[in-house]
Design an enzyme around this catalytic site. Structure first.
Site, short mmCIF file in Angstrom:
data_model
loop_
_atom_site.label_atom_id
_atom_site.label_comp_id
_atom_site.label_asym_id
_atom_site.label_seq_id
_atom_site.Cartn_x
_atom_site.Cartn_y
_atom_site.Cartn_z
N PRO A 32 0.84 -1.22 0.00
CA PRO A 32 0.00 0.00 0.00
C PRO A 32 0.86 1.25 0.00
O PRO A 32 0.80 2.04 0.92
CB PRO A 32 -0.80 -0.14 1.30
CG PRO A 32 0.09 -0.92 2.21
CD PRO A 32 0.89 -1.84 1.32
N CYS A 33 1.63 1.42 -1.03
CA CYS A 33 2.56 2.54 -1.06
C CYS A 33 1.82 3.87 -1.20
O CYS A 33 2.41 4.92 -1.00
CB CYS A 33 3.57 2.37 -2.18
SG CYS A 33 2.88 1.65 -3.68
#
Length: 111
Positions: free
Chosen positions: A59-60
């Site tokens: 989940p950058c």
DNA sequence: TGGATGACCTACA
DNA sequence: CTGTAGGCCATCC
């Protein structure tokens, strides 16, 4: 001592482990991640690791800079994707930036 | 080996 | 607010 490749895996692994733990609806910063990785003086390298991880399932989009700005949105393929994802998770925006006072998540130090 | 690059941070004018 | 400057560190060529 570790080889270069080992160090590289180790370093990336740290960043991955932290980013991976960012809870839904929360965000954290490069500097914070760097600090928990033991390289607080170089938040840049965290961005580098994420650059390599942008093709992963991490989940950058929950990683922003110290100011709450989505500095990495241009690397998501679609600039609006990052903000959309965060908003869909309930993250509050103020003047185009993430409200860190309400959505900031401080990662725990790696053991 | 060394310069260039980068999804940063801080300080200052 | 914007722009400039320095530093920091891993990776690329």
């Amino acid at each position: 001592m570790k080889n270069v490749s080992d160090r590289h895996e180790d370093f990336f692994d740290r960043v991955y482990k932290i980013v991976e733990k960012i809870p839904y609806g929360k965000v954290t910063t490069y500097g914070l991640i760097a600090e928990k990785c033991g390289i607080k003086s170089s938040a840049r390298t965290v961005g580098w690791a994420l650059n390599k991880a942008k093709f992963s399932n991490l989940p950058c989009h929950r990683v922003v800079n110290r100011n709450g700005e989505l500095t990495g949105k241009l690397h998501f393929g679609q600039p609006e994707l990052m903000e959309l994802l965060l908003k869909s998770e309930g993250v509050m925006f103020i003047d185009g930036r993430v409200d860190l006072s309400k959505n900031l998540w401080i990662p725990r130090k790696l053991s």
